[in-house]
Scaffold this motif. Sequence first.
Motif, PDB file in Angstrom:
ATOM      1  N   TYR A  63      39.979  40.786  37.431  1.00 11.22           N
ATOM      2  CA  TYR A  63      39.835  41.585  38.653  1.00 11.22           C
ATOM      3  C   TYR A  63      40.801  41.054  39.718  1.00 11.22           C
ATOM      4  O   TYR A  63      41.330  41.804  40.513  1.00 11.22           O
ATOM      5  CB  TYR A  63      38.394  41.522  39.167  1.00 11.22           C
ATOM      6  CG  TYR A  63      37.391  42.141  38.209  1.00 11.22           C
ATOM      7  CD1 TYR A  63      37.130  43.505  38.228  1.00 11.22           C
ATOM      8  CD2 TYR A  63      36.725  41.348  37.273  1.00 11.22           C
ATOM      9  CE1 TYR A  63      36.216  44.064  37.354  1.00 11.22           C
ATOM     10  CE2 TYR A  63      35.806  41.906  36.394  1.00 11.22           C
ATOM     11  CZ  TYR A  63      35.557  43.262  36.440  1.00 11.22           C
ATOM     12  OH  TYR A  63      34.665  43.813  35.562  1.00 11.22           O
ATOM     13  N   ILE A  69      39.556  37.427  33.136  1.00 10.43           N
ATOM     14  CA  ILE A  69      38.190  37.655  32.650  1.00 10.43           C
ATOM     15  C   ILE A  69      38.213  37.928  31.138  1.00 10.43           C
ATOM     16  O   ILE A  69      37.432  37.362  30.393  1.00 10.43           O
ATOM     17  CB  ILE A  69      37.524  38.835  33.397  1.00 10.43           C
ATOM     18  CG1 ILE A  69      37.511  38.585  34.911  1.00 10.43           C
ATOM     19  CG2 ILE A  69      36.117  39.075  32.871  1.00 10.43           C
ATOM     20  CD1 ILE A  69      36.633  37.450  35.380  1.00 10.43           C
ATOM     21  N   GLY A  92      31.925  38.696  30.266  1.00 10.69           N
ATOM     22  CA  GLY A  92      32.851  39.818  30.362  1.00 10.69           C
ATOM     23  C   GLY A  92      32.384  41.063  29.644  1.00 10.69           C
ATOM     24  O   GLY A  92      33.163  42.000  29.432  1.00 10.69           O
ATOM     25  N   THR A  95      32.550  44.187  31.739  1.00  9.05           N
ATOM     26  CA  THR A  95      33.969  44.442  32.007  1.00  9.05           C
ATOM     27  C   THR A  95      34.571  45.274  30.878  1.00  9.05           C
ATOM     28  O   THR A  95      35.379  46.185  31.129  1.00  9.05           O
ATOM     29  CB  THR A  95      34.718  43.100  32.168  1.00  9.05           C
ATOM     30  OG1 THR A  95      34.105  42.373  33.241  1.00  9.05           O
ATOM     31  CG2 THR A  95      36.188  43.318  32.468  1.00  9.05           C
ATOM     32  N   ARG A  98      33.653  48.774  31.544  1.00  6.46           N
ATOM     33  CA  ARG A  98      34.427  49.347  32.659  1.00  6.46           C
ATOM     34  C   ARG A  98      35.837  49.709  32.235  1.00  6.46           C
ATOM     35  O   ARG A  98      36.385  50.720  32.657  1.00  6.46           O
ATOM     36  CB  ARG A  98      34.474  48.357  33.827  1.00  6.46           C
ATOM     37  CG  ARG A  98      33.117  48.118  34.457  1.00  6.46           C
ATOM     38  CD  ARG A  98      33.220  47.253  35.700  1.00  6.46           C
ATOM     39  NE  ARG A  98      31.893  46.838  36.095  1.00  6.46           N
ATOM     40  CZ  ARG A  98      31.468  45.574  36.070  1.00  6.46           C
ATOM     41  NH1 ARG A  98      32.284  44.591  35.725  1.00  6.46           N
ATOM     42  NH2 ARG A  98      30.234  45.285  36.413  1.00  6.46           N
ATOM     43  N   TYR A 104      39.382  50.512  35.368  1.00  9.40           N
ATOM     44  CA  TYR A 104      40.532  49.637  35.586  1.00  9.40           C
ATOM     45  C   TYR A 104      41.429  49.757  34.369  1.00  9.40           C
ATOM     46  O   TYR A 104      40.974  50.129  33.294  1.00  9.40           O
ATOM     47  CB  TYR A 104      40.104  48.168  35.712  1.00  9.40           C
ATOM     48  CG  TYR A 104      39.099  47.890  36.798  1.00  9.40           C
ATOM     49  CD1 TYR A 104      39.509  47.584  38.087  1.00  9.40           C
ATOM     50  CD2 TYR A 104      37.735  47.914  36.517  1.00  9.40           C
ATOM     51  CE1 TYR A 104      38.578  47.310  39.080  1.00  9.40           C
ATOM     52  CE2 TYR A 104      36.796  47.646  37.508  1.00  9.40           C
ATOM     53  CZ  TYR A 104      37.223  47.351  38.784  1.00  9.40           C
ATOM     54  OH  TYR A 104      36.302  47.085  39.762  1.00  9.40           O
TER      55      TYR A 104
END
Length: 305
Positions: A63, A69, A92, A95, A98, A104
């Motif tokens: 991030y 990460i 993670g 993450t 995401r 991202y």
Amino acid sequence: LMQLFRPLDLLGWVYRTIRQGLVDMAEMFRLIDTETEVEDAPGAPALVVRRPSLAFENVAFGYDPDRQILDGLSFEVPAGSTLAIVGPSGAGKSTIARLLFRFYDPQEGRILIDGQDIAGVTQDSLRAAIGIVPQDAVLFNDTLAYNIAYGAEGADNAVIKRAARDAALMPLVERLPERFATTVGERGMKLSGGEKQRVAIARTLVKDPPILLLDEATSALDTRTEQEILATLKRIARGRTTIAIAHRLSTIADADRIIVLDHGRMHESGTHGELLTAGGLYAEMWARQASEKGEGVERDGAADR
Ligand code: ATP
């Protein structure tokens, strides 16, 4: 005096409305945390999913630039199979979810669905292909039908009903005074955690996505409800490609493959049996959770007496 109260009343209403709005937004975008940063490439085509295979290829992500990460993470999920991701808090796991949703972009590496780099397709088509069953489903203050159809505007009653049946929601529907037209949520009929979870499952079924993302889907439920929901999830995962992010290992023991994430790297991977035999981090986590469960049973027993 009334003149003083009316604006306050209005203020209260505005406050409640906004607050509810925020709750709803938080639910829908729970995975984001921040405003989405990515944009569609000019002229990006839609994702076309024929066989929903999924792959992370050497994905590196942080991030912040100074804190990595995910560190060169690679894995494949063959179409129709279930991959579970476990690991310590902060490893993670979310993450990965995401990035899969493309909130991202990775700094290095690629994420592929059916061979297509998700960075090169429209976000709408990407998100239409993935259904999330979140941990804490929050309902909108609207009818049950609205809540089930949310995100699939124009879904007809037959589709909504079939989704409710497949999500094992019909016993609830039968109990509601106006069945599907009953208002649920904070200002309507209050539903239990398990019922809310089933509404979220039905919502996903209406969307009928080839890929499922189960985000700690059963963590807030009692054991029996959890088992029932798990059975439902297992049924709806059939024929779809599923990624399950789990804290409690008992819920994912029969996944086709489990990867154990630690500090953004794949620490080990295999089936439940293979990982137990390997005697590594997974086996350790399993033993710890089994002993915690044992203590829990004793406590429950004591409470019964
Ligand atoms: P848990 O099991 O506790 O949910 P997790 O394995 O899902 O953890 P992630 O949520 O992926 O972990 O977080 C991994 C790391 O990234 C954590 O150290 C977290 O603090 C950090 N992190 C998560 N979201 C952000 C963000 N929006 N900005 C900066 N750092 C973040």
